[in-house]
Design a protein around this motif. Structure first.
Motif, short mmCIF file in Angstrom:
data_model
loop_
_atom_site.label_atom_id
_atom_site.label_comp_id
_atom_site.label_asym_id
_atom_site.label_seq_id
_atom_site.Cartn_x
_atom_site.Cartn_y
_atom_site.Cartn_z
N ILE A 51 -7.88 -57.53 -12.15
CA ILE A 51 -8.64 -56.28 -12.17
C ILE A 51 -10.00 -56.50 -11.50
O ILE A 51 -10.89 -57.14 -12.06
CB ILE A 51 -8.81 -55.77 -13.61
N SER A 52 -10.13 -55.97 -10.30
CA SER A 52 -11.39 -56.09 -9.56
C SER A 52 -12.07 -54.74 -9.36
O SER A 52 -13.17 -54.67 -8.83
CB SER A 52 -11.14 -56.74 -8.20
N ALA A 53 -11.45 -53.66 -9.78
CA ALA A 53 -11.95 -52.31 -9.55
C ALA A 53 -13.29 -52.10 -10.25
O ALA A 53 -13.41 -52.34 -11.46
CB ALA A 53 -10.94 -51.28 -10.06
N PRO A 54 -14.31 -51.61 -9.55
CA PRO A 54 -15.59 -51.29 -10.22
C PRO A 54 -15.44 -50.30 -11.36
O PRO A 54 -16.13 -50.42 -12.38
CB PRO A 54 -16.43 -50.71 -9.07
N ILE A 55 -14.52 -49.32 -11.23
CA ILE A 55 -14.41 -48.31 -12.28
C ILE A 55 -13.81 -48.87 -13.57
O ILE A 55 -13.77 -48.17 -14.59
CB ILE A 55 -13.57 -47.10 -11.83
N ALA B 8 -22.97 -47.89 -6.38
CA ALA B 8 -24.23 -47.64 -5.68
C ALA B 8 -24.68 -48.88 -4.92
O ALA B 8 -25.12 -48.79 -3.76
CB ALA B 8 -25.29 -47.21 -6.68
N ALA B 9 -24.56 -50.05 -5.56
CA ALA B 9 -24.95 -51.29 -4.89
C ALA B 9 -24.09 -51.55 -3.66
O ALA B 9 -24.60 -51.95 -2.60
CB ALA B 9 -24.85 -52.46 -5.87
N ALA C 209 -22.54 -49.28 -1.89
CA ALA C 209 -22.83 -48.25 -0.89
C ALA C 209 -24.06 -48.59 -0.07
O ALA C 209 -24.14 -48.28 1.13
CB ALA C 209 -23.02 -46.90 -1.58
N HIS C 210 -25.01 -49.26 -0.69
CA HIS C 210 -26.26 -49.59 0.00
C HIS C 210 -26.32 -51.05 0.40
O HIS C 210 -27.40 -51.60 0.64
CB HIS C 210 -27.45 -49.24 -0.89
N GLY C 211 -25.14 -51.68 0.45
CA GLY C 211 -25.09 -53.07 0.90
C GLY C 211 -25.83 -54.02 0.00
O GLY C 211 -26.36 -55.05 0.44
N GLY C 212 -25.91 -53.68 -1.29
CA GLY C 212 -26.57 -54.57 -2.24
C GLY C 212 -28.07 -54.41 -2.26
O GLY C 212 -28.78 -55.15 -2.94
N THR C 213 -28.59 -53.40 -1.50
CA THR C 213 -30.03 -53.19 -1.47
C THR C 213 -30.39 -51.94 -2.26
O THR C 213 -29.56 -51.09 -2.55
CB THR C 213 -30.54 -53.02 -0.03
N THR C 214 -31.64 -51.81 -2.63
CA THR C 214 -32.13 -50.62 -3.32
C THR C 214 -33.20 -49.97 -2.46
O THR C 214 -33.84 -50.61 -1.62
CB THR C 214 -32.71 -50.98 -4.69
N ALA C 215 -33.37 -48.67 -2.67
CA ALA C 215 -34.37 -47.94 -1.89
C ALA C 215 -35.77 -48.40 -2.25
O ALA C 215 -36.05 -48.77 -3.39
CB ALA C 215 -34.22 -46.44 -2.15
N ALA C 216 -36.65 -48.36 -1.26
CA ALA C 216 -38.03 -48.79 -1.49
C ALA C 216 -38.76 -47.76 -2.34
O ALA C 216 -38.47 -46.59 -2.27
CB ALA C 216 -38.74 -48.94 -0.15
#
Length: 565
Positions: free
Chosen positions: A541-545, A555-556, A558-565
């Motif tokens: 089981i690897s599914a995030p959900i 979210a991580a 989707a943003h390539g592991g980065t967060t918005a500034a």
């Protein structure tokens, strides 16, 4: 779960398998990665021809089958790479003579050379009796000349062949001295040192709608010359004078060639069963943490009804495959399983039930997970796309139904005895008695009217009878018993018209089954108890959900592991 299954789960969650399909890989790169994974699993002893029924320790065959099922739940492409090689290998192992086995059995077992299975043709499809590929004996140089008469006669859906296959086992018509001697298997080299051989042309049977990493080719042969040893000679040979010899009459040779297909039906079936279990486990975990209207999804009655129906089908598929593996082991002591027409009919019914239900279960669980269920990372959508074709590959389910009813009628007494034994001890469940009677009524109808719609209905009824009979004897928890009651009632309702017309049930009894289904389906569900029933290895089981922080994980990503500034 056995120790071997736990070991497999650890391997499938290890570095080489951690991401099923890395985003940065092309289809070709993904297929080569999948081939490398297949060889790793083969080398570790999880998958090899020596573990097939009739070749290895029969007592361990059910465990081997479950292992292949979990591989198919991880990635159907990976299962198909292994199965394509093993089925082709079995054609050689089943039809080759002693010297041929001495020469080539080793490379099959180790996957040193990658084998491909070349049976179906573009025009004739699943009707293998009509194949037109020819192997003509040339007495001048004692070679067999392999030819594809027309482009429409090219071998199609040849797994492993497009980029990597070294050898194909080809089903062809043998012509000796101007006489068509019927169907025979030939070992046909495709490549040497990675280069396609003269006389062989390999085209693309792609792009496909799924199973993208099982590279599939279209094979065309033009005066491809082979030594006499290419002809499988366990029951056929051409002597020094160019005379063909076989102890089998011509009409028996085709049936003998098909003796390799019994296992081919088992693998997509068990893969479909385990894919359903995985999808249901992911959905259950998501339903326990996803809040809607102030409570988890699993807290809504209609949602529970849909989820419990999907879980019921997946558990039934597991029980049907367990029942089939037990029957196969028992009957293998009496003779070669590949030549057992009753076993072949039972396995064909199991394939129809498991793969047909998988389409329904995977579509339902995808929907139960909402839009996130369509994300590749959550595992269900790729399984849905891949297993859609399982009703066709490995034998079209409708055609298998026709063939299975023919075999069952040919061996009616033996077949009925196996079904009776399958439900023995489970008669306390009314649905078992009904389903067993429905099987008889539908087979009688086929005998009277010929193969057709009743064949498909009968195949499903046999699958359901095997599943419910085995499950009824194994149900050890209240939840298992409730899920069984729901599934069994659904099966009876599926055959309501047949049961009514035959007098097996009356209207009041059918209404009783519907009431039982509704009551069982709407009852509260405990997610942890449901997951224990499904018993899916955590490493698969690897599914995030499947995790409480699914939103953050997505979210991580989707943003390539980065967060918005």
């Amino acid at each position: 779960m056995t120790q071997r299954e736990e070991e497999l789960a650890r391997v499938l969650s290890g570095p080489e398998f951690a991401i099923i399909r890395p985003d940065d890989l092309s289809v070709l790169e993904y297929s080569l990665l999948t081939l490398r994974r297949a060889r790793l699993l083969n080398g570790a002893g999880f998958a090899a021809n020596s573990r097939w029924l009739g070749r290895g320790d029969s007592a361990r065959f059910p465990e081997f089958l479950r292992t292949m099922g979990w591989i198919g739940a991880y990635d159907l492409s990976l299962l198909n790479v292994l199965v394509s090689h093993q089925i082709a290998g079995d054609a050689l192992l089943s039809h080759g003579g002693t010297e041929q086995l001495d020469s080539w059995a080793g490379e099959i077992e180790t996957m040193e050379r990658l084998y491909c299975f070349a049976g179906s043709e573009l025009l004739t499809g699943s009707d293998l009796k009509q194949v037109r590929t020819t192997a003509t004996y040339d007495p001048q140089d004692r070679t067999l000349v392999l030819n594809t008469p027309r482009p429409a006669d090219s071998k199609v859906w040849t797994g492993n062949s497009l980029h990597s296959g070294d050898v194909a086992m080809v089903l062809a018509r043998l012509e000796v001295g101007g006489r068509d001697e019927g169907h025979h298997w030939l070992r046909v080299p495709l490549r040497e040192a990675g280069a396609v051989l003269p006389g062989v042309r390999i085209g693309r049977a792609e792009p496909k709608g799924g199973v993208t990493a099982n590279q599939t080719g279209v094979l065309t042969f033009t005066d491809h010359r082979l030594p006499p040893s290419a002809l499988m000679n366990r029951w056929a040979s051409i002597d020094e004078e160019g005379t063909y010899r076989s102890p089998l009459p011509r009409h028996r040779r085709f049936e003998e060639c098909l003796a390799t297909f019994t296992h081919e039906r088992l693998f997509p079936s068990v893969g479909a069963a385990h894919a359903q279990l995985l999808a249901c486990a992911i959905t259950t975990r998501f339903a326990a943490v996803k809040q809607t209207f102030g409570r988890p999804l699993i807290g809504h009655e209609h949602y529970r009804m849909r989820l419990s129906a999907a879980v019921g089908r997946s558990l039934a598929a597991r029980h049907a495959m367990t029942a089939l593996s037990e029957v196969a082991v028992a009957r293998s002591a009496e003779g070669a399983p590949a030549r057992d027409q009753v076993l072949h009919a039972l396995i064909s019914c199991g394939k129809s039930g498991c793969t047909g239900d998988a389409r329904h279960t995977l579509a339902e669980t995808r929907e139960l997970c909402g839009g996130l269920g369509y994300h590749d990372a959550n595992q269900i959508a790729p399984l849905l796309h891949d297993y859609e074709i399982a009703v066709t590959f490995g034998g079209d389910n409708t055609v298998l139904g026709y063939q299975a009813t023919r075999f069952a009628l040919r061996h009616r007494e033996d077949f009925d005895r196996v079904l009776d034994e399958a439900v023995a001890g489970a008669e306390r469940l009314d649905a078992v008695r009904v389903l067993r009677a429905v099987c008889d009524v539908l087979l009688d109808r086929v005998e009277q009217d010929g193969a057709g719609e009743a064949s498909a209905q009968w195949s499903r009824a046999v699958h359901q009878t095997l599943a419910v009979g085995h499950w009824a004897r194994q149900a050890s928890t209240p939840l298992s018993g409730r899920l069984l009651a729901q599934y069994a009632a659904v099966c009876v309702l599926e055959h309501a018209l047949t049961a009514l017309r035959a007098g097996i049930l009356d209207q009041d009894a059918l209404l009783g089954f519907e009431a039982a289904r509704h009551e069982a389906a709407g009852a509260p569900l405990d997610a942890d108890a449901l997951l224990r029933e499904l018993a899916v290895p955590e490493g698969l089981i690897s599914a995030p959900i499947a995790h409480p922080d699914f939103a953050e994980r997505h979210a991580a990503a989707a943003h390539g592991g980065t967060t918005a500034a």
